[in-house]
Design a protein around this motif. Sequence first.
Motif, mmCIF file in Angstrom:
data_model
loop_
_atom_site.group_PDB
_atom_site.id
_atom_site.type_symbol
_atom_site.label_atom_id
_atom_site.label_comp_id
_atom_site.label_asym_id
_atom_site.label_seq_id
_atom_site.Cartn_x
_atom_site.Cartn_y
_atom_site.Cartn_z
ATOM 1 N N ASP A 137 70.185 92.780 28.850
ATOM 2 C CA ASP A 137 69.957 93.447 30.138
ATOM 3 C C ASP A 137 70.368 94.922 30.055
ATOM 4 O OD1 ASP A 137 69.765 94.171 32.805
ATOM 5 O OD2 ASP A 137 71.687 93.222 33.332
ATOM 6 N N PRO A 138 69.445 95.841 30.338
ATOM 7 C CA PRO A 138 69.776 97.265 30.223
ATOM 8 C C PRO A 138 70.885 97.705 31.175
ATOM 9 C CG PRO A 138 67.618 96.975 31.255
ATOM 10 C CD PRO A 138 68.035 95.634 30.734
ATOM 11 N N GLU A 139 70.976 97.076 32.333
ATOM 12 C CA GLU A 139 72.049 97.448 33.279
ATOM 13 C C GLU A 139 73.418 97.062 32.709
ATOM 14 O OE1 GLU A 139 71.682 99.284 35.856
ATOM 15 O OE2 GLU A 139 69.507 99.165 36.244
ATOM 16 N N THR A 140 73.479 95.917 32.020
ATOM 17 C CA THR A 140 74.723 95.507 31.360
ATOM 18 C C THR A 140 75.094 96.509 30.272
ATOM 19 O OG1 THR A 140 74.154 93.200 31.758
ATOM 20 C CG2 THR A 140 75.841 93.620 30.086
ATOM 21 N N PHE A 141 74.088 96.896 29.481
ATOM 22 C CA PHE A 141 74.303 97.906 28.433
ATOM 23 C C PHE A 141 74.854 99.193 29.040
ATOM 24 C CE2 PHE A 141 72.221 101.457 26.013
ATOM 25 C CZ PHE A 141 72.966 101.361 24.850
ATOM 26 N N LYS A 142 74.244 99.636 30.124
ATOM 27 C CA LYS A 142 74.686 100.882 30.785
ATOM 28 C C LYS A 142 76.147 100.776 31.227
ATOM 29 C CE LYS A 142 73.566 103.765 34.851
ATOM 30 N NZ LYS A 142 73.486 105.131 34.287
ATOM 31 N N GLU A 143 76.469 99.664 31.884
ATOM 32 C CA GLU A 143 77.845 99.473 32.362
ATOM 33 C C GLU A 143 78.843 99.499 31.211
ATOM 34 O OE1 GLU A 143 78.719 95.883 34.712
ATOM 35 O OE2 GLU A 143 76.853 96.361 35.797
ATOM 36 N N LEU A 144 78.529 98.738 30.166
ATOM 37 C CA LEU A 144 79.451 98.640 29.028
ATOM 38 C C LEU A 144 79.621 99.988 28.335
ATOM 39 C CD1 LEU A 144 78.184 95.289 27.443
ATOM 40 C CD2 LEU A 144 80.365 95.642 28.644
ATOM 41 N N VAL A 145 78.501 100.678 28.098
ATOM 42 C CA VAL A 145 78.571 101.953 27.374
ATOM 43 C C VAL A 145 79.329 102.986 28.201
ATOM 44 C CG1 VAL A 145 77.189 103.914 26.547
ATOM 45 C CG2 VAL A 145 76.502 101.581 25.984
ATOM 46 N N GLU A 146 79.023 103.050 29.493
ATOM 47 C CA GLU A 146 79.624 104.106 30.303
ATOM 48 C C GLU A 146 81.100 103.837 30.594
ATOM 49 O OE1 GLU A 146 76.862 104.973 33.507
ATOM 50 O OE2 GLU A 146 75.516 105.994 32.084
ATOM 51 N N GLU A 147 81.516 102.553 30.513
ATOM 52 C CA GLU A 147 82.956 102.318 30.740
ATOM 53 C C GLU A 147 83.772 102.485 29.448
ATOM 54 O OE1 GLU A 147 83.069 98.447 32.539
ATOM 55 O OE2 GLU A 147 83.503 97.424 30.647
ATOM 56 N N SER A 148 83.109 102.427 28.280
ATOM 57 C CA SER A 148 83.915 102.495 27.052
ATOM 58 C C SER A 148 83.612 103.682 26.146
ATOM 59 C CB SER A 148 83.764 101.194 26.253
ATOM 60 O OG SER A 148 82.433 101.032 25.831
ATOM 61 N N THR A 149 82.621 104.504 26.479
ATOM 62 C CA THR A 149 82.300 105.671 25.631
ATOM 63 C C THR A 149 81.998 106.873 26.538
ATOM 64 O OG1 THR A 149 79.879 105.530 25.539
ATOM 65 C CG2 THR A 149 81.093 104.066 24.064
ATOM 66 N N ASP A 150 81.753 108.041 25.911
ATOM 67 C CA ASP A 150 81.387 109.237 26.688
ATOM 68 C C ASP A 150 79.875 109.380 26.831
ATOM 69 O OD1 ASP A 150 84.025 109.994 27.028
ATOM 70 O OD2 ASP A 150 84.066 111.051 25.087
ATOM 71 N N THR A 151 79.121 108.406 26.329
ATOM 72 C CA THR A 151 77.654 108.463 26.381
ATOM 73 C C THR A 151 77.158 108.047 27.764
ATOM 74 O OG1 THR A 151 77.457 107.992 24.022
ATOM 75 C CG2 THR A 151 75.540 107.457 25.391
ATOM 76 N N GLU A 152 76.174 108.818 28.258
ATOM 77 C CA GLU A 152 75.540 108.460 29.538
ATOM 78 C C GLU A 152 74.251 107.701 29.239
ATOM 79 O OE1 GLU A 152 73.347 110.838 33.194
ATOM 80 O OE2 GLU A 152 74.986 111.843 32.131
ATOM 81 N N VAL A 153 74.000 106.619 29.966
ATOM 82 C CA VAL A 153 72.810 105.801 29.703
ATOM 83 C C VAL A 153 71.757 106.048 30.775
ATOM 84 C CG1 VAL A 153 71.924 103.440 29.504
ATOM 85 C CG2 VAL A 153 74.139 104.031 28.493
#
Length: 235
Positions: free
Chosen positions: A207-223
């Motif tokens: 799920d892309p929304e899950t990916f966005k949440e995980l990436v944005e809470e643990s890295t400096d990358t914006e999805v």
Amino acid sequence: MDTSVQAFWLGHSAFKLVSPEGTQIYVDPFLSGNPNTPDDWKDPDEADYILLTHGHGDHVGDTIDIAKKTGCQVVSIVELSGLLKKHGLPKEQAVEMNKGGTIEFDDFSVTMTSANHSSSFQGEYAGEPAGLIIRFEDDLSIYHMGDTNIFYDLELYGDLYEPDIALVPMGDYYTMGPDEATSAMDLLRPDYAVPIHYGTFPVLTGDPETFKELVEESTDTEVWIPDAGEDFLAD
Ligand code: NI
Ligand code: MN
């Protein structure tokens, strides 16, 4: 983003990029058979380049038809290039390369990287799968990761190529899912990430929304999660 490059996600791993000078580039143009490609994008009339990450049908897609229709150049790894010619790609339109190499075209360059996956075309071994780093003259760099799982070289690629935008397979089943793709972003450290290779077929459940949440809470990358056919670099 400070760029006049246009970038359209066309469903799955397919993209159209347009350089500031108007060069039309398709990456992995799986269009006519792609349920997520908008109707008016399924049959391009014009193309200057097609760039391929590997030989699987959901990436080569309409390459040979588009190439015959438009006369565009088709860039791929050596073995896949050979198979495309065997299946009807005119020789003078085939550009072969390999990993670590960079080719300068009119107003952009392509560097081929590793990807950790497999590759075949029409039932034959098609060389190794690859990723592609596409750089434009205004310094924008876009890293199409192809189909892959995580591998440590992504950390090196982050240092070497400093990609602005990563196009990241995260649909699971044939590639990384959201968790592994998040760790991949932790290694690569792009400014922006666009999830790809999800939702096309029922098995691609990531799920892309899950990916966005995980990436944005643990890295400096914006999805960014673009709609198919939308220029996601437009203001
Ligand atoms: Ni594949
Ligand atoms: Mn694929």
